[in-house]
Design a protein around this motif. Structure first.
Motif, PDB file in Angstrom:
ATOM      1  N   GLU A 240       0.758  -1.439   0.033  1.00 16.70           N
ATOM      2  CA  GLU A 240      -0.037  -0.117  -0.138  1.00 16.70           C
ATOM      3  C   GLU A 240       0.868   1.230   0.106  1.00 16.70           C
ATOM      4  N   ARG A 241       1.872   1.436   0.886  1.00 19.14           N
ATOM      5  CA  ARG A 241       2.835   2.524   0.817  1.00 19.14           C
ATOM      6  C   ARG A 241       3.711   2.652  -0.359  1.00 19.14           C
TER       7      ARG A 241
ATOM      8  N   ARG B 100       0.777   4.088  -3.121  1.00 23.82           N
ATOM      9  CA  ARG B 100       0.639   5.301  -2.694  1.00 23.82           C
ATOM     10  C   ARG B 100       1.954   6.297  -3.277  1.00 23.82           C
TER      11      ARG B 100
END
Length: 151
Positions: A71-72, A75
């Motif tokens: 997810e990081r 993003r």
């Protein structure tokens, strides 16, 4: 007189901790990534479209840690996630151009850090260190099937 044995476990743990802290400072300052994120990018680059489970196994992380890591990275624009064409239940992670660029920029920094770690050691010294570390990896790596059960 008994000879005191070196505290190898402590020394390796301390060296790993200090190395990762120093690497994270440099990587965050220069590339805005952590060593864990960079490791994931290297694995994804090596494997191509990579299921998160494979990434977890290669990085020796649990599934929830890889979910957060992915997810990081997504993003930040370094990876994309998409469904497998034949099995839509499977998610695949792939590098974006920004991720590829980040890896390219990281290589000289990693070479610099490797140079710092090996400074003052001869080729023979490094052969012994490498053999020692390879021995640890071989002796303490769990069997492949044991790793997949751990998830």
């Amino acid at each position: 007189m008994s000879q005191t044995r070196p505290r190898l476990f402590y020394m390796l743990n301390r060296a790993r901790h200090l190395l990762y802290k120093a690497a994270d400072v440099v990587l965050m300052e220069r590339l805005d990534v952590t060593s864990a994120q960079l490791g994931a990018l290297f694995v994804i680059a090596e494997t191509g479209d990579c299921p998160p489970g494979d990434l977890a196994e290669r990085l020796d992380l649990n599934a929830s840690a890889v979910t957060g890591l992915a997810e990081r990275l997504e993003r930040a624009g370094f990876i994309t996630r998409r469904h497998h064409e034949e099995d839509r239940r499977v998610t695949l992670l792939a590098l974006t151009q920004a991720g590829k660029d980040r890896l390219k920029a990281a290589r000289p920094l990693l070479d610099e850090m490797n140079g710092q770690m090996t400074e003052g050691f001869s080729a023979d010294d490094m052969a012994v260190v490498t053999r020692f570390l390879d021995n640890i990896i071989q002796n303490f790596s769990p069997p492949r099937q044991a790793r997949s059960v751990r998830k």
